[in-house]
Design a protein around this motif. Sequence first.
Motif, mmCIF file in Angstrom:
data_model
loop_
_atom_site.group_PDB
_atom_site.id
_atom_site.type_symbol
_atom_site.label_atom_id
_atom_site.label_comp_id
_atom_site.label_asym_id
_atom_site.label_seq_id
_atom_site.Cartn_x
_atom_site.Cartn_y
_atom_site.Cartn_z
ATOM 1 N N UNK A 40 0.841 -1.203 0.000
ATOM 2 C CA UNK A 40 0.000 0.000 0.000
ATOM 3 C C UNK A 40 0.877 1.254 0.000
ATOM 4 N N UNK A 41 0.257 2.369 -0.284
ATOM 5 C CA UNK A 41 0.985 3.639 -0.255
ATOM 6 C C UNK A 41 1.479 3.947 1.156
ATOM 7 N N UNK A 42 0.697 3.579 2.164
ATOM 8 C CA UNK A 42 1.119 3.821 3.548
ATOM 9 C C UNK A 42 2.371 3.028 3.884
ATOM 10 N N UNK A 43 2.448 1.794 3.408
ATOM 11 C CA UNK A 43 3.640 0.983 3.655
ATOM 12 C C UNK A 43 4.860 1.561 2.945
ATOM 13 N N UNK A 44 4.679 2.014 1.712
ATOM 14 C CA UNK A 44 5.795 2.593 0.972
ATOM 15 C C UNK A 44 6.311 3.851 1.660
ATOM 16 N N UNK A 45 5.400 4.574 2.311
ATOM 17 C CA UNK A 45 5.761 5.815 2.992
ATOM 18 C C UNK A 45 6.724 5.555 4.153
ATOM 19 N N UNK A 46 6.735 4.338 4.693
ATOM 20 C CA UNK A 46 7.579 4.022 5.855
ATOM 21 C C UNK A 46 9.009 3.647 5.471
ATOM 22 N N UNK A 47 9.266 3.406 4.188
ATOM 23 C CA UNK A 47 10.587 2.949 3.762
ATOM 24 C C UNK A 47 11.650 4.033 3.949
ATOM 25 N N UNK A 48 12.853 3.594 4.271
ATOM 26 C CA UNK A 48 13.987 4.498 4.452
ATOM 27 C C UNK A 48 15.119 4.107 3.496
ATOM 28 N N UNK A 49 16.146 4.936 3.451
ATOM 29 C CA UNK A 49 17.319 4.619 2.629
ATOM 30 C C UNK A 49 17.913 3.283 3.073
ATOM 31 N N UNK A 50 17.965 3.056 4.376
ATOM 32 C CA UNK A 50 18.520 1.809 4.902
ATOM 33 C C UNK A 50 17.688 0.608 4.443
ATOM 34 N N UNK A 51 16.369 0.774 4.401
ATOM 35 C CA UNK A 51 15.509 -0.308 3.920
ATOM 36 C C UNK A 51 15.820 -0.647 2.464
ATOM 37 N N UNK A 52 15.938 0.384 1.625
ATOM 38 C CA UNK A 52 16.217 0.154 0.206
ATOM 39 C C UNK A 52 17.582 -0.504 0.044
#
Length: 235
Positions: A40-52
């Motif tokens: 979801x868009x809400x989940x994508x909003x939580x991503x950080x540089x470290x996650x990527x």
Amino acid sequence: MTSISQGAARRLSHAARVLSEQDPAIFVVAIGSYLGLPITEDKLQTLTVEDINRILSGDDGELPEDYSRDSIKNALQYLWGEQEAQLATPEIEEMPAVMQGSPSIKVAVASNNAELLDGHFGSCLRFLVYRINTEGLYLADIRDANTTQTADDRNTARAELIGDCQLLYVQSIGGPAAAKVVRAGVHPIKFPKPGAARETLNALQSSLAKPPPWLAKILGKENALLRRFAEEAEE
């Protein structure tokens, strides 16, 4: 229940194009595994540089050299939805009066949004085609790269799409794809860091009056340095 919302799919598509030249779908699958379904868009909003970084690093924990910190930050802005306002296709321009009647070269720029040089050859959304001479430059055409998606050889089809250009400015391009571009008569030049297309092209324009040897060869012109080499060879 669907595994991904429409808005999230749009954001993922653009982020994947920024990061992956060969197969953007791999990144989408990796995001799904990392966040869990549905995406979801809400989940994508939580991503950080470290996650990527973790998502791209894979099993060995090493980030591939193909991924720069700038491209990761750019992709993250798409995932957060911050870049969506910039995705509008620019307007094709009329030739400036000062350029009329003078020969010019064509430069294709791999782009995903606005007038940015931010595209990988194999996955960019479009090629911006500029005409340039010593008097000026303008956006002469826009080629939709999605028209090549159903081709048997996508890279060959993309090379043919810009085959009337002399130069290709691109964020990245693989060796086999670059060979096909060269066979189409186009010289590819990589700019790993995304930036404004016109700023980069301004530097090219300033060199046209006295082009360096590599550019003089492409343009079919002979500058003073090349003439000197020819004279020395004759002696």
